[in-house]
Each structure stands twice: as C-alpha cells, then as structure tokens.
Design an enzyme around this catalytic site. Sequence first.
Site, short mmCIF file in Angstrom:
data_model
loop_
_atom_site.label_atom_id
_atom_site.label_comp_id
_atom_site.label_asym_id
_atom_site.label_seq_id
_atom_site.Cartn_x
_atom_site.Cartn_y
_atom_site.Cartn_z
N HIS A 441 -3.53 -6.27 -10.56
CA HIS A 441 -3.09 -7.55 -9.43
C HIS A 441 -2.14 -8.21 -10.36
O HIS A 441 -2.21 -9.39 -9.96
CB HIS A 441 -4.33 -7.75 -9.17
CG HIS A 441 -5.54 -6.53 -8.36
ND1 HIS A 441 -6.71 -7.61 -8.22
CD2 HIS A 441 -5.72 -5.66 -8.23
CE1 HIS A 441 -7.08 -6.57 -8.00
NE2 HIS A 441 -6.86 -5.48 -8.03
C1 LIG Z 1 -3.40 1.76 -9.15
C2 LIG Z 1 -3.48 0.52 -8.24
C3 LIG Z 1 -4.99 0.13 -7.98
C4 LIG Z 1 -4.36 -1.12 -7.28
N1 LIG Z 1 -5.79 -0.95 -6.34
C5 LIG Z 1 -5.94 -2.10 -5.16
C6 LIG Z 1 -7.14 -2.22 -4.99
O1 LIG Z 1 -7.61 -1.44 -4.30
N2 LIG Z 1 -6.99 -2.97 -3.84
C7 LIG Z 1 -5.85 -4.06 -3.38
O2 LIG Z 1 -6.19 -4.85 -2.54
N3 LIG Z 1 -4.69 -4.10 -4.38
C8 LIG Z 1 -4.31 -3.12 -4.88
N4 LIG Z 1 -3.72 -3.18 -6.08
C9 LIG Z 1 -2.97 -4.21 -6.16
C10 LIG Z 1 -1.89 -4.35 -5.18
O3 LIG Z 1 -1.30 -2.76 -4.52
C11 LIG Z 1 -0.67 -5.33 -5.42
O4 LIG Z 1 -0.67 -6.21 -5.72
C12 LIG Z 1 0.24 -5.34 -4.20
O5 LIG Z 1 0.91 -3.88 -3.68
C13 LIG Z 1 1.44 -5.39 -4.79
O6 LIG Z 1 2.87 -5.96 -3.44
P1 LIG Z 1 4.01 -6.73 -3.64
O7 LIG Z 1 4.49 -6.20 -2.19
O8 LIG Z 1 4.13 -7.05 -4.70
O9 LIG Z 1 4.71 -5.51 -4.63
P2 LIG Z 1 4.93 -3.66 -4.40
O10 LIG Z 1 4.00 -3.41 -3.91
O11 LIG Z 1 4.77 -2.74 -5.50
O12 LIG Z 1 5.96 -3.62 -4.35
C14 LIG Z 1 7.15 -3.32 -4.69
C15 LIG Z 1 8.28 -2.41 -4.52
O13 LIG Z 1 10.17 -2.70 -4.58
C16 LIG Z 1 10.22 -1.66 -5.46
N5 LIG Z 1 11.20 -2.11 -6.39
C17 LIG Z 1 11.17 -2.41 -7.60
N6 LIG Z 1 12.10 -2.79 -8.41
C18 LIG Z 1 12.96 -2.28 -6.99
C19 LIG Z 1 14.00 -2.49 -7.50
N7 LIG Z 1 15.24 -2.93 -9.11
N8 LIG Z 1 15.54 -1.78 -6.58
C20 LIG Z 1 14.92 -1.58 -5.20
N9 LIG Z 1 13.27 -1.52 -4.71
C21 LIG Z 1 12.81 -1.92 -6.22
C22 LIG Z 1 9.24 -0.95 -5.46
O14 LIG Z 1 9.46 0.61 -6.35
C23 LIG Z 1 8.13 -0.91 -4.78
O15 LIG Z 1 7.82 -0.32 -3.69
C24 LIG Z 1 -3.33 -1.41 -6.58
C25 LIG Z 1 -2.56 -1.68 -8.31
C26 LIG Z 1 -2.55 -0.34 -8.19
C27 LIG Z 1 -1.09 -0.18 -9.26
#
Ligand SMILES: Cc1cc2nc3c(=O)[nH]c(=O)nc-3n(C[C@H](O)[C@H](O)[C@H](O)COP(=O)(O)OP(=O)(O)OC[C@H]3O[C@@H](n4cnc5c(N)ncnc54)[C@H](O)[C@@H]3O)c2cc1C
Length: 508
Positions: A441
């Site tokens: 997270h």
């Molecule tokens: C294994 C795991 C289990 C988890 N379990 C849970 C759960 O059960 N419940 C829950 O609520 N949360 C859970 N989480 C946490 C939750 O999924 C994340 O906090 C949330 O998805 C984060 O969202 P975000 O939009 O910040 O980033 P992300 O969803 O990580 O999105 C970032 C995106 O940007 C893209 N990206 C990054 N850099 C670049 C670049 N330079 N160029 C183009 N694209 C790029 C990535 O590929 C990705 O698609 C878990 C996470 C993981 C990894």
Amino acid sequence: MTAYDFIVVGAGSAGCAVAGRLATESSASVQLVEAGGSDRRLTTRVPLLAPMQYGTSLDWAYVTEPEPACGGRRIAQPRGRVLGGCSAMNGMFWVKGSNLDYDGWRLPGWGWDDVAPVFARIEQGPMHITRSPFPDELSHRFVASARASGVASNDDVSGPELDGAAITPVNIHKGQRWSTARGYLGHCNNLTVVTKASVDRVIIRDGRAVGIEYRRRGRAHRAFADQEVVLSAGAFGTPQLLQVSGIGPADHLRRVGVTPLVDSRRVGQGLADHPLTWAIWSLAPGHVGLADTANPKWLLQWLLRRGGKLTSNGGEALAHIRSTLDAPACDVQLIFTPADARAEPRGGRLAPALSVGHSYWTPKSRGSVLIRSSDSAVPPAIRMNLLTEREDVEALVRAVKRTREIMATEPIASAVERELQPGAAADIEACIRNTAKTTSHPACSVAMGNDADSPLDEKLRVRGVESLRVADASALPQIPRANTNAPSIMIGERCADFLLADVSPGAI
Ligand SMILES: Cc1cc2nc3c(=O)[nH]c(=O)nc-3n(C[C@H](O)[C@H](O)[C@H](O)COP(=O)(O)OP(=O)(O)OC[C@H]3O[C@@H](n4cnc5c(N)ncnc54)[C@H](O)[C@@H]3O)c2cc1C
C-alpha cells in the site's frame, strides 16, 4: 506529434478513473498512456491466480534498498504494469477507511462528509463490490472465533465504522476480478488508450506542463496537452517522473544530473506503507483450505462456471481490531487466508495451513523514493524504513498476541494443529523483523497539503508548475486505515471533478 486536451499518465486505479470520467463526461480529447499491456489474461481475471503475476512482465517488481530495521533485507514491492495497474494485481479488499482518516487531513473538501458521496458513487457505479464469493469453511470459523473472542460482530467493515469481523468485501464481479480498467475504460471516441508506452518525462515550457515524452516499441514519441497533464503513475512512478522532469529536491536532482526546475523538497519524501507480518498454523487432519487449488478441477470450474475455489481472493475473511484500548479507531487489519502465506505462487502442492496477516494501519515509520539517474528506465531507490519506529513493531507484537487468543477460541481452535510462525516458543519481535513485508500500500510520496512545502495543493495541482496534477496513492496526505485501492480511486474521481469544473467551456 499529437495534441490532446488532457494526457493522463498511468492506467492504474486512479488513472483509469481520471481518464474514463473525463472522456465520458466531456467531449475533451483524452490520451491515457500506460507502460503495461492488455489485461485480458487469466492471471488478471481469475481472482486466486493474482500472485502468479509477480515477477512476470505484468509486474514492475521493485525491491527496496536494504531495510535497516528488518535485518538489512530488501523487501519485494510488486506493482501492476498492465491496464488497471495494481487494481489488476491486488488482493481485491474493498475498505474505504475511517472518518478519522479523512477528517484528520484537515484539508478543505477532503473531510469524510466530502469523500463519502464520492465513495458511494464509485460503489454504485463503475466498481462492483461483493463479498469473497466462495469462502472456505475455515474463513467462516475465523469470523465466528474473532467475534466469540470479543471482536465486534459488525458485518459492514469497509468504513467509516471499521470494528468487526466479516467475510471480506471485495471488488469481484461474477467470479472475476473487477479492476478499474474494466470499471472505467469503456469505448469512447474521445479516449485514446496507448499501451506499452513508457513515459520518460513531462515536457515543461515556461513553467507550464505542455506534454510528455514516451517510448513505445523502441521509438521516442511526444504528445501535447492543451489543457493539463495528470500523473497517475503510482506511489513510486509519480515521484520518479516528477524528479526526472526537474521537480523535486534540487540538491538531489543535481547530484544525479537533472537540472532542477522547481525545488520541491518533499517530492519523494514521506513514503508510507502498512507493515505486514504473518502468523501461520498447520491444519488439523481433515481440513484442506486452499491447499488443493492446483487441482485442475478448480480451473475447469472457473472456466465453465466462473465458480469454485479460484474465485477466492485469498484473504477471504478479515477482522479489524484495536491494538490498544485507547486507540481512537481500529489500527490493525487481520487478514485471514486458509493457506500458507509463505508458499511461492508457482510452488505446486501445498501443505494444508492457515495464515493471519497483521497489517498495521497507523505506522509512524516513513521512507522515500529518490531517483538514481536522469534515465527514467532506471528504477528509483525505494527506502521504506519499515519498523524503524519502535511503536510500529510493538503494535504488531500486540496484534500477533491478540490473534493467538482468537485462534484459541472455537470454532477455529479445533481446526488448527500447531503454530508454525512465529512458533509457540519464538521471540515474536525477532520473527517480525526477520519476515515482515509491507501490505503493498505505498502512499504519500507526493503528498497534498495546504502548506507551501507540500508538493501538491488541495486540488492536486503540482506547486510551481502550471497545468500539472497528480492523482494516485502518492497524493494521500496520510496513509488511511484502509487498503489503498478504494482511496486511490476516490482521488482519481476527485481529480476528474476538479478538471471537469476547470476546463475551458469550449472543451466540454
Ligand atoms: C500485490 C498487491 C496487493 C494489494 N492488495 C490490495 C487490496 O487487497 N485492496 C486494496 O485496496 N489495495 C490493495 N493493494 C494496493 C492498491 O492496489 C494500490 O494502492 C492502488 O492500486 C494504487 O493505485 P494508483 O493509481 O496509485 O497506482 P497503480 O494502480 O499502481 O497505477 C499506476 C499505473 O501507472 C503505470 N505507470 C507507472 N509508471 C509509468 C510510466 N513511466 N509510463 C507509463 N505508465 C506508467 C503503471 O504501469 C500502472 O498501471 C495491493 C497492491 C498490490 C501490489
């Protein structure tokens, strides 16, 4: 060279919400740029197969620097690199957090009363929320034992009231993972989704973000945004992109060969995550749990009917507890899985076991994400500083002792054989320091705040640069008492609200 109204970088939990809503609720042209590819794969669709993504092309597979309070171990940091981002890889827990979290930010427009309607809109609209669909009888036993040993019998545990034990609320629909790519990215003529495109930097001219540079299939591209660029690359990717674009701690940027444009000291600082430690028991004869899921009959059941054990999210039950009597709200999430949490995802036959994860929701330890190079292909240095604050490890020790009480209570007590980890005679703290991970997270690395030092203002605008916002887990000012998917989607929704309200009338 191509021009759009908006460019959103990263199709993860928040980025899909930003781009999807902009495209459906305005006529603005939107480009969504994602480093990963399609999510039409078994491991992203079949809930229980998610861990099989680790270490594959769907995973950024970061690791921390040696962690000083965890025996110098480097701790794996899986991150989804695919449409849907981490929402296509995660454990699917749906928890929004306590009202104390949002009210505690003291930011206008972000109190619980402000964000509750946004969560309701998400739950009743793009995201499908249900309960873990095929819970093992052990998961029901765990819920009953937690309640019998004093955990509140409340079933609605996803917030703002968190106290309770229940079968886990999850974003699963008809036996399949329901990611944000599925929830938000329908077909829209004004939305261009570019996959397998790695963004290298934001193009900044005269103090304004005007576009991005990205690489796709070995070729360099540029795209321009007439209105705004939104960074949704996640808690590691977003601070990295800001820093390689010249926005960050100026001294550090100079050291790695980047010319600073905005000296923003806290870009990449304040990284927070929930420390996680597992306690594990072997099962008494006659109990199987998820140990037999490699049996092809379960895959067949999923393929034919979207049913059976593979619809499990693994963490089928949870209990939210207070590690001290005076805690103002629950501070630990117990994650129950009827399997051995130490098992390798591709490990074949497993011994029947059950595991309880202890995720500490109010940690004090903070880390950082700092680039090592001006080349965005070089992963940043990630320091979690996990358990460097004594209070954090003490809370986990108390939580493990509380779990032992639950496990000694019927009906779960008669289903277990013996404690494998930490082990009845083991030093609990030493075991935690040797095995703890994070709950995946990561958050708060580009935090919003209303003081001039915060990288983002309360409308998610990057201070010091025009037309540039951040919408993802990095923007969270404090890590909430929640699994961070729902809060990240909420941030994406709020960003879309701000942009839709601000765009020039001609574009909508
Ligand atoms: C294994 C795991 C289990 C988890 N379990 C849970 C759960 O059960 N419940 C829950 O609520 N949360 C859970 N989480 C946490 C939750 O999924 C994340 O906090 C949330 O998805 C984060 O969202 P975000 O939009 O910040 O980033 P992300 O969803 O990580 O999105 C970032 C995106 O940007 C893209 N990206 C990054 N850099 C670049 C670049 N330079 N160029 C183009 N694209 C790029 C990535 O590929 C990705 O698609 C878990 C996470 C993981 C990894």
